[in-house]
Design a protein around this motif. Structure first.
Motif, PDB file in Angstrom:
ATOM      1  N   SER A   1     -24.672 -12.065 -19.228  1.00  0.00           N
ATOM      2  CA  SER A   1     -23.470 -12.416 -18.456  1.00  0.00           C
ATOM      3  C   SER A   1     -23.221 -11.410 -17.343  1.00  0.00           C
ATOM      4  O   SER A   1     -22.762 -11.776 -16.254  1.00  0.00           O
ATOM      5  N   ALA A   2     -23.537 -10.137 -17.605  1.00  0.00           N
ATOM      6  CA  ALA A   2     -23.387  -9.110 -16.570  1.00  0.00           C
ATOM      7  C   ALA A   2     -24.342  -9.366 -15.404  1.00  0.00           C
ATOM      8  O   ALA A   2     -23.974  -9.203 -14.232  1.00  0.00           O
ATOM      9  N   ILE A   3     -25.559  -9.807 -15.726  1.00  0.00           N
ATOM     10  CA  ILE A   3     -26.539 -10.130 -14.670  1.00  0.00           C
ATOM     11  C   ILE A   3     -26.054 -11.320 -13.848  1.00  0.00           C
ATOM     12  O   ILE A   3     -26.102 -11.298 -12.608  1.00  0.00           O
ATOM     13  N   PHE A   4     -25.590 -12.378 -14.517  1.00  0.00           N
ATOM     14  CA  PHE A   4     -25.072 -13.547 -13.805  1.00  0.00           C
ATOM     15  C   PHE A   4     -23.921 -13.163 -12.880  1.00  0.00           C
ATOM     16  O   PHE A   4     -23.854 -13.602 -11.724  1.00  0.00           O
ATOM     17  N   SER A   5     -23.003 -12.340 -13.401  1.00  0.00           N
ATOM     18  CA  SER A   5     -21.836 -11.934 -12.614  1.00  0.00           C
ATOM     19  C   SER A   5     -22.241 -11.057 -11.436  1.00  0.00           C
ATOM     20  O   SER A   5     -21.679 -11.165 -10.339  1.00  0.00           O
ATOM     21  N   THR A   6     -23.213 -10.183 -11.639  1.00  0.00           N
ATOM     22  CA  THR A   6     -23.681  -9.295 -10.568  1.00  0.00           C
ATOM     23  C   THR A   6     -24.349 -10.089  -9.454  1.00  0.00           C
ATOM     24  O   THR A   6     -24.146  -9.808  -8.265  1.00  0.00           O
TER      25      THR A   6
END
Length: 417
Positions: free
Chosen positions: A134-139
């Protein structure tokens, strides 16, 4: 407050596959299919994108990336590609200033998902992996949007750095963890129910093996008599007819046993419950004899038809009759009676025994998973039977008293022919 409602709504959309799974597969002896993943994910995608959170017109951020990853994990690359095409087409249809940026983010996150989902399936620390994903998607969403609209991002920095990551993580965590749990529970139940079926049929097979020896011994004896006096044609004809009858009866019992033992098939058709009951009684009669229990059948005067899966319902009959026989195994004059009748447009099957019986507490827990009145039982036989009966619109009523006996009344929708 409006933004919070929109985010909570996205989380609700995220659990749609989980909710539909528990509704559709509740009474089925199989797990999810790829078509189920495709349909529920598509519905989830459409709703999430239609009611997406936004802080300005033309710039929307929903859980589409979460749904695509879910489709990839549980449906495979083909399903994920269909979801990607749906997301691209629908996002282009929605339009707005950020359309092309959104399409670019979708494509990049999909490519990343192709690398991430295999590691997720192999990972033991799935929650941590979901957080990283989710952090990768948000970044990616933050970086791409900032590259094309830096002013817009700086004006809504809290939305991009807090709201979107939280929305992605909790949406992904809710969907993956809940669906994974119910799928693994269903798989465990199916596996144990199959093992219970194997154990049940092995017990019946032991009694059948003993019973089959009797006609074989008789046939062997008659063949010897024929060999000793082949010139007596009257006696020879009589011996042959008796032998053929014994062989035919044995063949019928073994054929029905093999039909019950084979893997279940997904089909529903009009079946004659009376014929099934006669066939199962013949199969279970050796098991009853081995336990010194009398097994009687009081049939209805005309065919009693219901709509069900014939393989499943045969197994249901075996489960109930086997339990009734075992309940009488320690009784000197054990008796199990099977009564079939039609009442108020319902087919009623009454299975009554004079065995050990049950108290009110035991009756209330019948049909629940892993509850059994037997010390070595798992309870899955009755759990499975209750599932099958409820799935075709039937009900089960139980009356019992300790050391007096038990009566199961199975009520099924009657299908007149």
């Amino acid at each position: 407050m409006s933004l919070l409602k929109e985010v909570i709504l996205q989380w609700f959309f995220a659990i749609i596959p989980f909710v539909f799974f528990n509704i559709y597969y509740r009474d089925k002896m199989r797990n999810y299919s790829r078509s189920f993943i495709a349909i529920t994910s598509s519905v989830c995608m459409f709703l999430a994108m239609t009611f997406a959170p936004s802080v300005t017109n033309g710039m929307v951020f929903d859980i589409r990336h979460v749904i695509i990853l879910f489709g990839l994990v549980y449906g495979g690359i083909e399903i994920a590609m269909l979801l990607l095409i749906e997301a691209l087409v629908y996002r282009y249809y929605l339009g707005g200033e950020g359309t092309w940026v959104a399409l670019l983010i979708l494509t990049v996150n999909f490519v990343l998902s192709l690398f991430l989902y295999r590691h997720y399936k192999a990972s033991y620390r799935k929650t941590l992996y979901l957080f990283m994903t989710s952090a990768i998607f948000s970044t990616v969403a933050l970086g791409t949007t900032y590259y094309f609209f830096p002013t817009y991002v700086t004006q809504h920095l809290v939305f991009y750095t807090i709201v979107i990551p939280i929305q992605n993580f909790f949406g992904l965590w809710l969907l993956m963890s809940l669906f994974s749990k119910c799928v693994s529970d269903k798989e465990l139940f199916i596996r144990h129910a199959q093992n219970e079926k194997i154990q049940t049929m092995s017990h019946v097979a032991a009694s059948l093996a003993h019973e089959v020896r009797n006609p074989l011994t008789a046939v062997k004896g008659f063949l010897k008599l024929i060999q000793e006096s082949p010139e007596n044609l009257v006696k020879v004809d009589q011996y042959i007819r008796i032998s053929l009858d014994e062989i035919q009866r044995t063949e019928a019992i073994l054929t029905e046993y093999l039909a019950i033992s084979k893997p279940l098939k997904e089909r529903h058709e009009i079946i004659n419950l009376s014929e099934h009951l006669h066939a199962i009684r013949e199969v279970m009669l050796p098991f009853a004899n081995m336990h010194n229990v009398e097994l009687t059948l009081q049939d209805f005067e005309r065919p009693v038809t219901i709509k069900a899966n014939p393989d499943e319902f045969k197994q249901v009959l075996v489960n109930f009759i086997k339990n009734a026989i075992e309940a009488c195994s320690d009784i000197s004059d054990g008796k199990v009676s099977l009564d079939l009748l039609i009442e108020r447009n319902k087919a009623l099957l009454v299975i009554k025994d004079n065995g050990i019986g049950m108290d009110a507490g035991q009756i209330s827990r019948l049909g629940t998973i892993y509850f059994s009145t037997k010390t070595t039982g798992t309870g899955l036989g009755l759990t499975y039977s209750y599932h099958v009966i409820h799935a075709i619109g039937g009900t089960v009523n139980v009356s019992s008293k300790p050391r007096v006996g038990t009566k199961f009344t199975i009520m099924l929708p009657y299908k007149a022919q």
